[in-house]
Design a protein around this motif. Structure first.
Motif, PDB file in Angstrom:
ATOM      1  N   GLY A   1      48.496  72.099  90.022  1.00 39.35           N
ATOM      2  CA  GLY A   1      47.099  72.516  89.904  1.00 39.35           C
ATOM      3  C   GLY A   1      46.286  71.456  89.180  1.00 39.35           C
ATOM      4  N   ASP A   2      46.859  70.898  88.113  1.00 38.02           N
ATOM      5  CA  ASP A   2      46.185  69.831  87.375  1.00 38.02           C
ATOM      6  C   ASP A   2      46.009  68.586  88.236  1.00 38.02           C
ATOM      7  OD1 ASP A   2      46.052  71.460  85.136  1.00 38.02           O
ATOM      8  OD2 ASP A   2      47.804  70.548  84.155  1.00 38.02           O
TER       9      ASP A   2
ATOM     10  N   TYR B   1      45.651  68.480  91.524  1.00 37.28           N
ATOM     11  CA  TYR B   1      44.535  68.720  92.451  1.00 37.28           C
ATOM     12  C   TYR B   1      43.196  68.677  91.731  1.00 37.28           C
ATOM     13  CZ  TYR B   1      46.991  69.449  96.805  1.00 37.28           C
ATOM     14  OH  TYR B   1      47.707  69.240  97.952  1.00 37.28           O
ATOM     15  N   GLU B   2      43.119  69.233  90.524  1.00 36.18           N
ATOM     16  CA  GLU B   2      41.868  69.159  89.768  1.00 36.18           C
ATOM     17  C   GLU B   2      41.494  67.708  89.490  1.00 36.18           C
ATOM     18  OE1 GLU B   2      41.389  71.553  86.260  1.00 36.18           O
ATOM     19  OE2 GLU B   2      42.347  73.272  87.226  1.00 36.18           O
ATOM     20  N   TYR B   3      42.485  66.910  89.135  1.00 32.49           N
ATOM     21  CA  TYR B   3      42.238  65.496  88.845  1.00 32.49           C
ATOM     22  C   TYR B   3      41.748  64.770  90.098  1.00 32.49           C
ATOM     23  CZ  TYR B   3      43.009  60.652  87.451  1.00 32.49           C
ATOM     24  OH  TYR B   3      42.839  59.314  87.182  1.00 32.49           O
TER      25      TYR B   3
ATOM     26  N   MET C   1      47.553  70.807  81.221  1.00 30.89           N
ATOM     27  CA  MET C   1      46.712  69.624  81.163  1.00 30.89           C
ATOM     28  C   MET C   1      47.482  68.437  81.717  1.00 30.89           C
ATOM     29  SD  MET C   1      44.263  68.381  78.329  1.00 30.89           S
ATOM     30  CE  MET C   1      43.254  67.015  78.679  1.00 30.89           C
ATOM     31  N   ILE C   2      46.818  67.649  82.508  1.00 34.40           N
ATOM     32  CA  ILE C   2      47.449  66.494  83.137  1.00 34.40           C
ATOM     33  C   ILE C   2      47.660  65.380  82.102  1.00 34.40           C
ATOM     34  CG2 ILE C   2      45.322  65.407  83.922  1.00 34.40           C
ATOM     35  CD1 ILE C   2      46.829  64.822  86.572  1.00 34.40           C
ATOM     36  N   THR C   3      48.832  64.777  82.140  1.00 32.64           N
ATOM     37  CA  THR C   3      49.160  63.729  81.180  1.00 32.64           C
ATOM     38  C   THR C   3      48.731  62.370  81.707  1.00 32.64           C
ATOM     39  OG1 THR C   3      51.339  63.281  82.132  1.00 32.64           O
ATOM     40  CG2 THR C   3      51.206  65.029  80.448  1.00 32.64           C
TER      41      THR C   3
ATOM     42  N   ASP D   1      51.651  74.571  87.465  1.00 33.25           N
ATOM     43  CA  ASP D   1      50.555  74.167  86.579  1.00 33.25           C
ATOM     44  C   ASP D   1      50.253  72.683  86.743  1.00 33.25           C
ATOM     45  OD1 ASP D   1      50.227  76.726  85.568  1.00 33.25           O
ATOM     46  OD2 ASP D   1      51.578  76.367  83.868  1.00 33.25           O
ATOM     47  N   THR D   2      51.304  71.872  86.809  1.00 34.10           N
ATOM     48  CA  THR D   2      51.112  70.434  86.990  1.00 34.10           C
ATOM     49  C   THR D   2      50.440  70.150  88.319  1.00 34.10           C
ATOM     50  OG1 THR D   2      53.035  69.908  85.618  1.00 34.10           O
ATOM     51  CG2 THR D   2      52.285  68.200  87.133  1.00 34.10           C
TER      52      THR D   2
ATOM     53  N   LYS E   1      48.416  60.996  85.598  1.00 33.82           N
ATOM     54  CA  LYS E   1      47.179  60.348  86.065  1.00 33.82           C
ATOM     55  C   LYS E   1      47.493  58.981  86.644  1.00 33.82           C
ATOM     56  CE  LYS E   1      43.756  62.488  83.063  1.00 33.82           C
ATOM     57  NZ  LYS E   1      42.785  62.258  81.987  1.00 33.82           N
TER      58      LYS E   1
END
Length: 184
Positions: A157-158, A160-162, A1-3, A154-155, A7
């Motif tokens: 990936g998060d 890019y999702e963000y 999960m992105i912190t 993982d970070t 962000k």
């Protein structure tokens, strides 16, 4: 999960693109991806060099071999070491801008063979255009990207999702400017 911190870092990079004149979300994502790729190529080679040095061997097939490269777009000889993220990030703004725009960007277009050959790199970069228009903007973006932990899949990936979420929101609500919030 992105912190929240990540962000904020992405929002600051996004805002730098915006204030630098790149306001289309898909273009921001595209330009960020090129720069992420440049950093990830160098990070990967740094890891490979550390392993090779620890066992007393040379790096096989390095992305940035030693010596020079002839830029097919300009015909100039370029020191391959200058094309590495950890090197050009410390150049003065004008030199960094020229190096990335003219040489690093061209270099990644030709990875995996001559331009136009059917390689993953050439397909991805075939019609790529470097859109950042001034040294100050590039320096701020490079500093922002350099602060991200790009070695954590993982970070990333998060991240890019963000960014894709920001693009989806802008598609539904028009283009927007994300305010930069600083904590601390």
């Amino acid at each position: 999960m992105i912190t929240g911190q990540i962000k904020n870092q992405i929002d600051q990079i996004w805002d730098t693109f915006w204030t630098g004149g790149i306001t289309t979300p898909i273009t921001i994502l595209e330009q960020m991806t090129y720069l992420f790729f440049m950093k990830m190529l160098d990070d990967a080679q740094i890891r490979r060099e550390a392993i090779a040095n620890s066992i007393g061997e040379a790096v096989n097939d390095p992305t940035f071999a030693y010596g020079t490269w002839t830029n097919p777009e300009s015909g100039r000889q370029v020191a391959l070491n200058d094309l590495r993220w950890h090197v050009f990030k410390d150049f003065d703004p004008e030199k960094m801008f020229r190096t990335v725009k003219d040489d690093v960007f061209a270099y990644i277009k030709y990875l995996g063979g001559e331009k136009g050959e059917d390689s993953a790199y050439s397909r991805f970069m075939n019609n790529a255009v470097f859109m950042i228009q001034n040294p100050r903007t590039l320096v701020k973006i490079v500093e922002g990207i350099d602060a991200l932990d790009m070695n954590n899949r993982d970070t990333m990936g998060d991240v890019y999702e963000y960014v894709l979420g920001k693009m989806a929101a802008s598609g539904n609500n028009g283009q927007f400017r994300t305010p930069v919030i600083s904590y601390g």
